[in-house]
Design a protein around this motif. Structure first.
Motif, PDB file in Angstrom:
ATOM      1  N   GLY A 172       0.793  -1.224   0.000  1.00  0.00           N
ATOM      2  CA  GLY A 172       0.000   0.000   0.000  1.00  0.00           C
ATOM      3  C   GLY A 172       0.821   1.267   0.000  1.00  0.00           C
ATOM      4  N   HIS A 173       2.070   1.218   0.511  1.00  0.00           N
ATOM      5  CA  HIS A 173       2.909   2.416   0.549  1.00  0.00           C
ATOM      6  C   HIS A 173       3.225   2.927  -0.849  1.00  0.00           C
ATOM      7  N   ARG A 174       3.073   2.072  -1.873  1.00  0.00           N
ATOM      8  CA  ARG A 174       3.357   2.495  -3.243  1.00  0.00           C
ATOM      9  C   ARG A 174       2.104   2.997  -3.953  1.00  0.00           C
ATOM     10  N   GLN A 175       0.994   3.070  -3.246  1.00  0.00           N
ATOM     11  CA  GLN A 175      -0.267   3.453  -3.862  1.00  0.00           C
ATOM     12  C   GLN A 175      -0.828   4.740  -3.273  1.00  0.00           C
ATOM     13  N   VAL A 176       0.046   5.572  -2.740  1.00  0.00           N
ATOM     14  CA  VAL A 176      -0.408   6.828  -2.160  1.00  0.00           C
ATOM     15  C   VAL A 176      -0.949   7.724  -3.263  1.00  0.00           C
ATOM     16  N   ARG A 177      -2.156   8.236  -3.075  1.00  0.00           N
ATOM     17  CA  ARG A 177      -2.807   9.104  -4.041  1.00  0.00           C
ATOM     18  C   ARG A 177      -3.326  10.338  -3.345  1.00  0.00           C
ATOM     19  N   PRO A 178      -3.396  11.459  -4.057  1.00  0.00           N
ATOM     20  CA  PRO A 178      -4.035  12.644  -3.466  1.00  0.00           C
ATOM     21  C   PRO A 178      -5.493  12.389  -3.121  1.00  0.00           C
ATOM     22  N   GLY A 179      -6.111  11.426  -3.801  1.00  0.00           N
ATOM     23  CA  GLY A 179      -7.517  11.140  -3.551  1.00  0.00           C
ATOM     24  C   GLY A 179      -7.777  10.285  -2.332  1.00  0.00           C
ATOM     25  N   ASP A 180      -6.734   9.873  -1.605  1.00  0.00           N
ATOM     26  CA  ASP A 180      -6.936   9.030  -0.430  1.00  0.00           C
ATOM     27  C   ASP A 180      -7.773   9.741   0.631  1.00  0.00           C
ATOM     28  N   LYS A 181      -7.501  11.039   0.816  1.00  0.00           N
ATOM     29  CA  LYS A 181      -8.256  11.796   1.808  1.00  0.00           C
ATOM     30  C   LYS A 181      -9.736  11.833   1.448  1.00  0.00           C
ATOM     31  N   ALA A 182     -10.019  12.051   0.167  1.00  0.00           N
ATOM     32  CA  ALA A 182     -11.414  12.039  -0.282  1.00  0.00           C
ATOM     33  C   ALA A 182     -12.032  10.657  -0.105  1.00  0.00           C
ATOM     34  N   GLY A 183     -11.209   9.616  -0.297  1.00  0.00           N
ATOM     35  CA  GLY A 183     -11.720   8.253  -0.101  1.00  0.00           C
ATOM     36  C   GLY A 183     -12.143   8.004   1.327  1.00  0.00           C
ATOM     37  N   PHE A 184     -11.342   8.444   2.291  1.00  0.00           N
ATOM     38  CA  PHE A 184     -11.714   8.280   3.695  1.00  0.00           C
ATOM     39  C   PHE A 184     -12.931   9.132   4.050  1.00  0.00           C
ATOM     40  N   THR A 185     -12.996  10.335   3.480  1.00  0.00           N
ATOM     41  CA  THR A 185     -14.157  11.194   3.735  1.00  0.00           C
ATOM     42  C   THR A 185     -15.431  10.528   3.224  1.00  0.00           C
ATOM     43  N   PHE A 186     -15.368   9.945   2.020  1.00  0.00           N
ATOM     44  CA  PHE A 186     -16.529   9.250   1.470  1.00  0.00           C
ATOM     45  C   PHE A 186     -16.903   8.038   2.323  1.00  0.00           C
ATOM     46  N   THR A 187     -15.880   7.304   2.785  1.00  0.00           N
ATOM     47  CA  THR A 187     -16.151   6.123   3.617  1.00  0.00           C
ATOM     48  C   THR A 187     -16.805   6.516   4.930  1.00  0.00           C
ATOM     49  N   TYR A 188     -16.304   7.594   5.551  1.00  0.00           N
ATOM     50  CA  TYR A 188     -16.938   8.076   6.777  1.00  0.00           C
ATOM     51  C   TYR A 188     -18.377   8.485   6.527  1.00  0.00           C
ATOM     52  N   SER A 189     -18.631   9.119   5.387  1.00  0.00           N
ATOM     53  CA  SER A 189     -19.998   9.536   5.059  1.00  0.00           C
ATOM     54  C   SER A 189     -20.918   8.331   4.917  1.00  0.00           C
ATOM     55  N   VAL A 190     -20.423   7.286   4.247  1.00  0.00           N
ATOM     56  CA  VAL A 190     -21.220   6.067   4.105  1.00  0.00           C
ATOM     57  C   VAL A 190     -21.498   5.448   5.469  1.00  0.00           C
ATOM     58  N   CYS A 191     -20.488   5.462   6.338  1.00  0.00           N
ATOM     59  CA  CYS A 191     -20.666   4.908   7.682  1.00  0.00           C
ATOM     60  C   CYS A 191     -21.777   5.638   8.440  1.00  0.00           C
ATOM     61  N   LEU A 192     -21.760   6.955   8.390  1.00  0.00           N
ATOM     62  CA  LEU A 192     -22.770   7.740   9.109  1.00  0.00           C
ATOM     63  C   LEU A 192     -24.157   7.521   8.516  1.00  0.00           C
ATOM     64  N   VAL A 193     -24.239   7.494   7.194  1.00  0.00           N
ATOM     65  CA  VAL A 193     -25.540   7.266   6.550  1.00  0.00           C
ATOM     66  C   VAL A 193     -26.047   5.864   6.881  1.00  0.00           C
ATOM     67  N   LEU A 194     -25.153   4.890   6.864  1.00  0.00           N
ATOM     68  CA  LEU A 194     -25.538   3.511   7.182  1.00  0.00           C
ATOM     69  C   LEU A 194     -26.069   3.404   8.603  1.00  0.00           C
ATOM     70  N   ALA A 195     -25.370   4.034   9.551  1.00  0.00           N
ATOM     71  CA  ALA A 195     -25.823   3.990  10.940  1.00  0.00           C
ATOM     72  C   ALA A 195     -27.167   4.692  11.106  1.00  0.00           C
ATOM     73  N   ALA A 196     -27.322   5.871  10.471  1.00  0.00           N
ATOM     74  CA  ALA A 196     -28.593   6.597  10.561  1.00  0.00           C
ATOM     75  C   ALA A 196     -29.721   5.794   9.929  1.00  0.00           C
ATOM     76  N   TYR A 197     -29.439   5.143   8.812  1.00  0.00           N
ATOM     77  CA  TYR A 197     -30.463   4.337   8.144  1.00  0.00           C
ATOM     78  C   TYR A 197     -30.912   3.169   9.027  1.00  0.00           C
ATOM     79  N   LEU A 198     -29.944   2.452   9.597  1.00  0.00           N
ATOM     80  CA  LEU A 198     -30.297   1.319  10.456  1.00  0.00           C
ATOM     81  C   LEU A 198     -31.081   1.777  11.685  1.00  0.00           C
ATOM     82  N   LEU A 199     -30.681   2.908  12.251  1.00  0.00           N
ATOM     83  CA  LEU A 199     -31.405   3.422  13.408  1.00  0.00           C
ATOM     84  C   LEU A 199     -32.835   3.779  13.026  1.00  0.00           C
ATOM     85  N   GLY A 200     -33.016   4.397  11.847  1.00  0.00           N
ATOM     86  CA  GLY A 200     -34.367   4.711  11.379  1.00  0.00           C
ATOM     87  C   GLY A 200     -35.204   3.468  11.160  1.00  0.00           C
TER      88      GLY A 200
END
Length: 585
Positions: free
Chosen positions: A200-228
């Motif tokens: 993975g150290h050879r796959q550093v991309r500027p888009g990694d930060k956006a990838g984690f942001t998107f993953t966190y967003s999915v996590c929050l939406v998933l939790a809110a959906y299940l709670l609903g």
């Protein structure tokens, strides 16, 4: 065609694909958190007392935490080998448990069920070890978010499996055990060759930060959906068609993160060769670190006391000058570099080396007190809910899974901010969440309004955060070389605490009040139960008193755990300053 083939190869070897598939495995790996849903049917079918049920729960907890074998084999076998072993153990253990509880075979003694649930749940340690080691190695600079998200999905797996199980509308409650035996094993076998270290150290991309942001967003939406969904199921009598539709939408949310490796592999530009070569040189330098680490340690002995107070740029300049002088002096033979006995904090420890460190045992005992308290609540949640007069235990088990998930994701996210932006030791966040757990436990103990809801939220958040903070902190303080063995040893604190708190304290108090209430009912002339109290009666306790004393004791223990965590913070502050810089600059 060649370009398309190259992109597909990049997709197949993408660390983000590994991460997403590890998330899917973890979504079905936290089978231990379903014990609150399966325990009532086991108790009623097998005729167990609460103490016998607690013994079964402790066996489950030990299976979930005894990861010595998984940790040892992780240094010998590839990741797919660990996943195969875990799938086999999961299928055999919970398959046998399903055969016994569904009465497909003759009833067997309690110790047989304990072995079955131990073996089945022990498969989870192989899933966790393979997923965590692969992803931490693939994302060495993002340990907090990676561990938090993976452990978060494991904590949410109870709610996920419950919702998928609801699609089948099975009238037999024991069929949930069959799904636990078959479902995780099928998912793991399907993905076992994808989850692996891929450089993975050879796959550093500027888009990694956006990838984690998107993953966190999915996590929050998933939790809110299940709670609903849980709120809807609690308030309304939903049709089977609507339940199936809601479960299908849940599956879509689980699959959604696959967008990240697709975009990065097929729609982003590859790194320039120069940048790739620079990263390779950096890795080679890191690989040779062991040759120079003794000389670097001399810097701490030789530098002036006022260096730490200098601005960051000036401090680094002074330290670099001192390092250069030490290298030259060592080369000329002018100084004799002292050799140290064993590694220092922040370097690679073996398990035996870590076992003689006070920091390691402080973390272990803190985890035993706090995480053991949280696990005691989770294991007994089915009986807690029934004692308060509620009938559907699965809703509350799913709710605490959701808060457990958010605690893990949030614990990884906020602890990363604490260490990177302020250079505070990661265990300071563990102390905070232990205080939060203490508040939730105390809220239930005093019987305030909405106690089951408030306690479920706070205990779930606090307990979950431990499993995002602990692995990252262990890797920072004791290194990645023996991470599997170190992590699996620390997780033993979880069942050790549950063994004491659940089997001895919680079950003893519950059975005492259950027997007392049963005696009063038999002595009451207006009661319909006029027969003498027999040994075969199903003893059940009703009211807040069943667990309020236990919750009070656990609340005090969490405060003690927070104090131990703060001692670790004090002892390791210098390590985190060296790793992440001086927070005052």
């Amino acid at each position: 065609m060649a370009q398309c083939h190259g992109k597909f190869k990049a997709f197949k070897n993408s660390r983000w694909l590994v991460f997403v598939c590890a998330m899917w495995i973890q979504s079905f790996a936290g089978i231990g958190y379903l014990f609150g849903s399966i325990s009532p049917v086991i108790k009623s079918t097998m005729g167990y007392t609460q103490r016998e049920l607690a013994i079964l729960g402790v066996a489950k907890d030990w299976g979930d935490a005894i990861g010595f074998v998984a940790g040892y084999l992780s240094e010998i076998l590839p990741s797919w080998g660990l996943l195969v072993i875990g799938a086999v153990l999961n299928f055999l253990g919970y398959g046998l448990l399903w055969l016994i509880v569904s009465q497909k075979i003759a009833a067997l003694p309690l110790w047989v069920l304990c072995i079955a649930i131990y073996v089945g749940t022990n498969g989870e340690t192989f899933f966790n070890t393979a997923a965590l080691i692969s992803c931490v190695q693939n994302f060495p600079k993002s340990r907090g978010p990676v561990v938090g998200i993976l452990k978060g999905y494991a904590g949410l797996s109870g709610a996920i499996i419950t919702q998928i199980y609801a699609m089948f509308n099975s009238p037999n409650e024991a069929s949930l055990l069959f799904m636990i035996a078959v479902g995780p094993s099928m998912v793991v076998i399907a993905l076992m060759f994808i989850v692996r270290p891929v450089g993975g150290h050879r796959q550093v991309r500027p888009g990694d930060k956006a990838g984690f942001t998107f993953t966190y967003s999915v996590c929050l939406v998933l939790a809110a959906y299940l709670l609903g969904v849980l709120i809807l199921e609690d308030l309304f009598d939903l049709s089977q068609t609507l339940i199936t539709l809601l479960a299908a939408i849940l599956v879509v949310f689980l699959v959604l993160p696959i967008i990240i490796p697709i975009i990065l592999s097929f729609f982003s530009e590859p790194k320039p060769l120069l940048q790739e070569s620079l990263i390779d040189v950096q890795r080679e330098d890191e690989g040779n670190k062991s040759e120079n680490e003794v000389i670097f340690s001399e810097v701490e002995d030789e530098k002036a006391s006022d260096v730490d107070s200098l601005p960051s740029s000036e401090r680094q300049k002074r330290i670099s000058q001192l390092q250069a002088k030490l290298f030259q002096a060592a080369a000329d033979g002018a100084v004799r570099v002292k050799r140290r006995k064993g590694p220092h904090r922040g370097e690679n420890f073996t398990l035996m080396q870590a076992l003689i460190k006070a920091d390691f045992w402080l973390i272990f005992v803190s985890l035993l007190l706090a995480a053991g308290s949280g696990l005691t609540v989770i294991d007994n949640l089915g009986q807690i809910v029934l004692s308060l007069g509620y009938t559907d235990t699965s809703i509350y088990v799913s709710m605490i899974s959701i808060w457990n998930f958010l605690g893990r994701v949030g614990g990884g996210y906020f602890s990363e901010i604490i260490v990177r932006d302020y250079a505070y030791p990661r265990p300071v966040v563990m102390a905070v969440v232990q205080v939060i757990m203490a508040v939730g436990l105390f809220y239930y103990a005093v019987g305030l309004p909405g106690q089951i809801y408030v306690s479920t939220v706070l205990i779930g958040l606090g307990y979950g955060a431990h499993w995002a903070i602990l692995p990252a902190a262990a890797s920072e303080l004791f290194g990645l070389k023996s991470f599997g063995a170190l992590y699996n040893f620390l997780t033993m604190a979880n069942p050790a605490g549950s063994l004491i708190f659940s089997e001895v304290i919680a079950s003893g108090i519950y059975d005492y009040y259950a027997e007392k209430q049963a005696t009063l009912r038999h002595q009451n002339p207006s009661s319909m139960l006029l027969k003498p109290l027999g040994d075969d009666d199903d003893l059940s306790c009703e009211g807040t008193i069943c667990y309020s004393i236990t919750f009070g004791i656990l609340s005090a223990l969490c405060i003690v755990a927070a104090g131990l965590s703060m001692i670790v913070v004090y002892r390791t502050r210098r390590v985190y300053t060296q790793l992440y810089g001086n927070p005052n600059n």
